[in-house]
Every structure is written in C-alpha cells, then in structure tokens.
Design an enzyme around this catalytic site. Sequence first.
Site, PDB file in Angstrom:
ATOM      1  N   ASP A 209       0.845  -1.188   0.000  1.00 41.82           N
ATOM      2  CA  ASP A 209       0.000   0.000   0.000  1.00 41.82           C
ATOM      3  C   ASP A 209       0.887   1.248   0.000  1.00 41.82           C
ATOM      4  O   ASP A 209       2.109   1.152   0.129  1.00 41.82           O
ATOM      5  CB  ASP A 209      -0.953   0.007   1.200  1.00 41.82           C
ATOM      6  CG  ASP A 209      -0.250  -0.375   2.495  1.00 41.82           C
ATOM      7  OD1 ASP A 209       0.882   0.124   2.712  1.00 41.82           O
ATOM      8  OD2 ASP A 209      -0.808  -1.150   3.280  1.00 41.82           O
TER       9      ASP A 209
ATOM     10  N   ASP B  36       8.577   5.408  13.859  1.00 42.72           N
ATOM     11  CA  ASP B  36       9.186   4.387  14.707  1.00 42.72           C
ATOM     12  C   ASP B  36      10.618   4.060  14.319  1.00 42.72           C
ATOM     13  O   ASP B  36      11.542   4.188  15.126  1.00 42.72           O
ATOM     14  CB  ASP B  36       8.310   3.122  14.730  1.00 42.72           C
ATOM     15  CG  ASP B  36       7.891   2.647  13.351  1.00 42.72           C
ATOM     16  OD1 ASP B  36       8.396   3.177  12.331  1.00 42.72           O
ATOM     17  OD2 ASP B  36       7.053   1.724  13.274  1.00 42.72           O
TER      18      ASP B  36
ATOM     19  N   ASP C  38       1.350   5.262   1.543  1.00 41.05           N
ATOM     20  CA  ASP C  38       0.993   6.255   2.554  1.00 41.05           C
ATOM     21  C   ASP C  38       1.503   7.626   2.111  1.00 41.05           C
ATOM     22  O   ASP C  38       2.583   7.743   1.509  1.00 41.05           O
ATOM     23  CB  ASP C  38       1.603   5.903   3.908  1.00 41.05           C
ATOM     24  CG  ASP C  38       1.053   4.609   4.479  1.00 41.05           C
ATOM     25  OD1 ASP C  38      -0.053   4.222   4.067  1.00 41.05           O
ATOM     26  OD2 ASP C  38       1.735   3.992   5.316  1.00 41.05           O
TER      27      ASP C  38
END
Length: 462
Positions: A74, A158, A76
């Site tokens: 996907d 992260d 983002d």
Amino acid sequence: MLKKLFQSLRFPRRPANAVRTTPQVLNKSQHALTRAQISRHAVSVVERLQKAGYDAYAVGGCVRDLLLGLSPKDYDVATNATPEQVRAEFRNARVIGRRFKLVHVHFGREIIEVATFRSHHPQGDDDEGNALASQHESGRILRDNIYGTLEDDAQRRDFTINALYFDPSSERILDYANGMPDIRNRLIRLIGMPERRYQEDPVRMLRAVRFAAKLDFEIERHTAEPIAELAPLLEDIPSPRLFDEVLKLMLGGNAERTYELLLEYELFEPLFPVTARAMEQNPDYTDALVRHALANTDERIRLGKPVTPAFLFAALLWPALPGRALQLQDRGMPPLPALQEAAHELIVEQCRRTAVPKRFTIPVREIWDMQERLPRRHGKRADMLLENPRFRAGYDFLLLREQAGERTNGLGDWWTRYQDASDTERRGMIRQLSNNDSAAPVKKKRRGGRRRGPRTDRPSGE
C-alpha cells in the site's frame, strides 16, 4: 576557573538515531527511486495537495520497499493538511480512526492513506492540546492527534527506515534519521530512546521483529536490548489489536523466521501463553509442530494459495490440547467430552490475549474434532467423512501432526490412499480394517477401573 567549570558539565551527546532539523536531501541522481515506480493514485494525491498549497510526500513502507526492490502492499502520504482539509480536497475521501485520525482516499480497490504530520506529546496537565493526546501511566500512547511540522513527524516515526519522505514531483528523498545508511546496512533501528519508544507503544517490539523477518534485516543492538525485559507490556495491549498484529506476523510469508525471532526476544509467550506452557512441558514436539505449520503457511503464500488463520491457530494451540484433556479425564470426565471442554477452555484463554473472531474459532474446533473422527473408518463412516466440508482441513492437520513426529498408526497414509481409491478398493480397505480388528487379541475387562489416557489412535501430542 571557567575551564574547570565547563569540564565538569556533561552535555548530552547527539544519539546516532536522532532526527536532524535539516534533512539530508538526496536528489534523483543519488538514489534509484523514480516517480514512475510510485502508484499513480499516490502521485495524484501528493500533487493535488501540493497544488492546493500544502506540503505532501509519499512516506514510510512504500519508499522503503521500493528502494529495496520490493513491491509495496500500500501507499501512505504525509502532509501538513489536517484530516478535514484533506477531506475537503477529495470527494472520494473518508476520515477514519480516533486513536490516530487518518484519511482514506479511495480509487476503486486501491486506498491511499493520508496522515497529517504528527508532533510530540505535550508535557504536564496544563499544556495546550492534552485533549487531543493522552498516555497510559505505563507511557503507552492512547490517542495521538497532535499535529506538527515535517521535522516533528520524522521524530515521531518508529524506525529510521520508515522516516524517508519522497516527493514525486522533484524525485527527491528527504532523510531526517539516517534511514538510507540503515537500508544499505540492513538494520532495523528505532528513532529515539528505545525504552521510551516501546513504552509509548509496545507493539513496536512486534513491528521490529516483523520488519527484520520480512526484509532479512538485523535488529540494531540498542533497539534489540530492551525487548525481552519490556515484552510483558504487550499484555496491556487490547486483544483485538494483538490479533491484527499476529496476522501481520504470521501471514506475511515469513512466519517461520518470525517465530524464531519471537522466541529469541521472548515475545512469543505474551502472544501465545498456552502454547508457551506446552513448549515447556513438551518442547521438541511443540516446536516441531509449530515450525511445520508455519513453514507450510509460508510455502502456500509463496505459491499464491489461500491460507486461513483458523488452521494456523489450530496448529499453534494444539500442543496444549491433549494434556488439558487428560487433566479433565483425571477428574472423572469421559474422553470425548474432556476433549471438547479442553478445546473450549484453550480457545477462551487465547482470546483473552488475541481476540480471535468466532469465524475462526469455530473452524479451529471443527479441525480438532476431525482428529477424533478420522480414526473411525468402519462401515459408511469413511465416505461420510470425505463429504464433510472440514475433511480437507482435518486431513491436512493430521498430516501436520505426523510431520511433527506424532504416531497415528499410519492413519495419514490410509486416508491418502482412500481418497484416490476406486469404490471397489475402498470397500476392500474397510474390510481389511475389520479383519485387523477381529484378528487383534481380546483383552479382559477390568472391573471397577477406568481406562486412563487417550487411545492409541486418539490424537496425542506426546
């Protein structure tokens, strides 16, 4: 005097994984990523937001995977537009989420996920914005809708390899956290202080393992060091979220390697406590069964075959089932009800940790029930079992048990031959079973006693 004073002061050193206020800018001549490799819908979203006066970039896993020669699942997009402003730009968009408010822009089956740049959490009860962000007393972030700058957003991500921002218009990459060197060195490295980042969201420990298994990277030493000690923090994560994380861990095509890393960093027990206890009691069999199940899952994914979480959970929990059933038999419960009650107890216990939906727990119990029924082949039972919609899953599970070293008196081979046999051959196989039974010596019944333990043709993890 001043010299001695300055020598006595300790200034904090800039950590290697700190985010820079000025990014390293890599022009298109300095990397291999091109606009043509990005989803045209993601490019459309970025450029439309830029045309409206906002900053926008493709970010995260899609940039990382394309740099590694992988196909992203996907795409983002990160922007300084708020969710409401993004929604106003796209008629095909929908604002979702409370913990992390996002926008999904729909293009047929493809969804481009757009997130507003996140910032640090305010400190203190009186700080402005606390209504939009909150933390558990353990440090875990419960809501995160504090918006900020691009630099703030990079700091909040992260891992360094996920903090790369690609502008398809100029084909430049902005690297705030030394992500490009970590990609070259194949390292998973947290941004910021590892203990604090894991306390903010303990699921990051699972993400570190998942990325290491998926990308064949090493977890950087400082990032790996606190994981085993902080692993119990996963017990505070909501069980539905942990179920979703388990699916990502086990159904990504790298389940066997993921399992090894979960064991290495002591993350397996918080996810599968009943299986961990079974592993302590019968380590060789439990490890073999789990490994074979995960290796088979990886192979099916590689071949493009369907996989179901039900079969996976049936395998992961099975090693604990025979021992639990025997405990119930020792309390006076008959063998078959004991097996059914043990199955119910194990599933309930597992659901407290990972909320397995009923659409999967029902097939789990049916697969286990089939292990009790497969040895019963006399008369028309064998043909009736072949017509059962759960026969194939039950048969595959029987073969898995045999792969792990379980003795079933050749039951798997018998069913393999029976499926391919003609009607005449099948009748002969059934007669042979009856002949074998009649030739077996008859044992005298003991009065006043009851048989303990499973039959030799009953499923057993021992």
